[in-house]
Design a protein around this motif. Structure first.
Motif, short mmCIF file in Angstrom:
data_model
loop_
_atom_site.label_atom_id
_atom_site.label_comp_id
_atom_site.label_asym_id
_atom_site.label_seq_id
_atom_site.Cartn_x
_atom_site.Cartn_y
_atom_site.Cartn_z
N TYR A 246 0.83 -1.20 0.00
CA TYR A 246 0.00 0.00 0.00
C TYR A 246 0.87 1.26 0.00
O TYR A 246 0.56 2.24 -0.67
N GLN A 247 1.96 1.23 0.76
CA GLN A 247 2.86 2.39 0.80
C GLN A 247 3.47 2.66 -0.56
O GLN A 247 3.56 3.82 -0.99
N ILE A 248 3.88 1.62 -1.25
CA ILE A 248 4.48 1.77 -2.58
C ILE A 248 3.48 2.40 -3.54
O ILE A 248 3.79 3.36 -4.26
N VAL A 249 2.27 1.88 -3.55
CA VAL A 249 1.24 2.40 -4.45
C VAL A 249 0.88 3.83 -4.07
O VAL A 249 0.72 4.70 -4.93
N TYR A 250 0.78 4.11 -2.77
CA TYR A 250 0.47 5.48 -2.34
C TYR A 250 1.55 6.45 -2.82
O TYR A 250 1.23 7.54 -3.32
N LYS A 251 2.81 6.07 -2.69
CA LYS A 251 3.89 6.95 -3.13
C LYS A 251 3.83 7.19 -4.64
O LYS A 251 4.11 8.30 -5.11
N GLU A 252 3.47 6.17 -5.40
CA GLU A 252 3.32 6.35 -6.85
C GLU A 252 2.15 7.27 -7.17
O GLU A 252 2.24 8.11 -8.06
N ILE A 253 1.05 7.11 -6.44
CA ILE A 253 -0.11 8.00 -6.62
C ILE A 253 0.27 9.43 -6.29
O ILE A 253 -0.03 10.37 -7.03
N GLN A 254 0.95 9.61 -5.17
CA GLN A 254 1.37 10.94 -4.73
C GLN A 254 2.29 11.57 -5.78
O GLN A 254 2.12 12.73 -6.14
N LYS A 255 3.25 10.81 -6.27
CA LYS A 255 4.18 11.33 -7.28
C LYS A 255 3.42 11.74 -8.54
O LYS A 255 3.68 12.80 -9.11
N TYR A 256 2.48 10.91 -8.96
CA TYR A 256 1.70 11.21 -10.16
C TYR A 256 0.86 12.47 -9.96
O TYR A 256 0.83 13.36 -10.82
N LEU A 257 0.20 12.57 -8.81
CA LEU A 257 -0.65 13.73 -8.56
C LEU A 257 0.16 15.01 -8.42
O LEU A 257 -0.28 16.08 -8.85
N PHE A 258 1.33 14.93 -7.80
CA PHE A 258 2.18 16.11 -7.71
C PHE A 258 2.65 16.55 -9.09
O PHE A 258 2.82 17.73 -9.34
N LYS A 259 2.85 15.60 -9.97
CA LYS A 259 3.30 15.93 -11.33
C LYS A 259 2.18 16.55 -12.15
O LYS A 259 2.38 17.53 -12.86
N VAL B 212 -4.00 -4.05 -2.41
CA VAL B 212 -4.12 -2.69 -2.93
C VAL B 212 -4.55 -2.69 -4.40
O VAL B 212 -5.35 -1.85 -4.81
N LEU B 213 -4.07 -3.64 -5.18
CA LEU B 213 -4.47 -3.67 -6.58
C LEU B 213 -5.91 -4.15 -6.77
O LEU B 213 -6.53 -3.86 -7.80
N GLU B 214 -6.45 -4.86 -5.78
CA GLU B 214 -7.87 -5.20 -5.82
C GLU B 214 -8.71 -3.94 -5.66
O GLU B 214 -9.82 -3.86 -6.21
N LEU B 215 -8.20 -2.97 -4.91
CA LEU B 215 -8.94 -1.74 -4.67
C LEU B 215 -8.90 -0.79 -5.86
O LEU B 215 -9.92 -0.25 -6.26
N ILE B 216 -7.70 -0.59 -6.40
CA ILE B 216 -7.55 0.45 -7.42
C ILE B 216 -7.43 -0.09 -8.83
O ILE B 216 -7.56 0.66 -9.78
N GLY B 217 -7.16 -1.37 -8.99
CA GLY B 217 -6.96 -1.96 -10.30
C GLY B 217 -5.49 -1.89 -10.69
O GLY B 217 -4.67 -1.32 -9.99
N PRO B 218 -5.15 -2.47 -11.83
CA PRO B 218 -3.74 -2.55 -12.23
C PRO B 218 -3.16 -1.25 -12.78
O PRO B 218 -1.95 -1.11 -12.88
N ASP B 219 -4.01 -0.28 -13.12
CA ASP B 219 -3.55 0.97 -13.73
C ASP B 219 -3.61 2.10 -12.71
O ASP B 219 -4.66 2.71 -12.50
N VAL B 220 -2.46 2.40 -12.09
CA VAL B 220 -2.42 3.44 -11.07
C VAL B 220 -2.71 4.81 -11.67
O VAL B 220 -3.47 5.59 -11.10
N ALA B 221 -2.14 5.10 -12.83
CA ALA B 221 -2.38 6.39 -13.48
C ALA B 221 -3.86 6.55 -13.85
O ALA B 221 -4.44 7.64 -13.67
N GLY B 222 -4.48 5.50 -14.32
CA GLY B 222 -5.90 5.55 -14.64
C GLY B 222 -6.75 5.81 -13.41
O GLY B 222 -7.73 6.57 -13.47
N PHE B 223 -6.38 5.18 -12.30
CA PHE B 223 -7.07 5.42 -11.03
C PHE B 223 -6.97 6.89 -10.65
O PHE B 223 -7.96 7.51 -10.27
N CYS B 224 -5.76 7.44 -10.77
CA CYS B 224 -5.55 8.85 -10.42
C CYS B 224 -6.33 9.78 -11.35
O CYS B 224 -6.93 10.75 -10.89
N ASP B 225 -6.31 9.47 -12.64
CA ASP B 225 -7.05 10.29 -13.59
C ASP B 225 -8.54 10.30 -13.28
O ASP B 225 -9.20 11.34 -13.41
#
Length: 108
Positions: free
Chosen positions: A27-40, A69-82
């Motif tokens: 979950y921490q890894i995915v959160y950090k990727e989400i945070q990085k994407y959103l900050f960008k 975590v991937l059950e919650l958001i799916g395999p596409d982190v960027a798509g989840f963020c979008d």
């Protein structure tokens, strides 16, 4: 913004990071990727708004139910963020609008 506001903001951010660190490693890894994407991408009001704390709330509920975590958001982190920010204006959009004006005209 006064010094008290800055101090309070730092306290809130540290408390937020403590909640993230309490999550399982995946979950921490995915959160950090989400945070990085959103900050960008830069949705306006990201740090002051409920988006990042809401993601942590969502992840904490997922941990409590025993889901990955991937059950919650799916395999596409960027798509989840979008999907999260689809109705929010972003700094990138504002910048694109500002440079799409006619040459020699400056928008304020």
């Amino acid at each position: 913004m006064g010094i008290q506001d800055i101090i309070e903001g730092k306290k809130q951010w540290r408390a937020h990071l403590a909640r993230v660190k309490a999550l399982p490693p995946d979950y921490q890894i995915v959160y950090k990727e989400i945070q990085k994407y959103l900050f960008k991408i830069g949705p306006i009001g990201l740090l002051d708004g409920p988006l990042l704390p809401g993601i942590v709330d969502f992840f904490e509920e997922g941990v409590a139910t025993g889901r990955g975590v991937l059950e919650l958001i799916g395999p596409d982190v960027a798509g989840f963020c979008d999907d999260l920010i689809k109705d929010s204006p972003t700094y990138a959009e504002i910048y694109q609008k500002s440079i799409s004006g006619k040459p020699g005209t400056a928008e304020k």
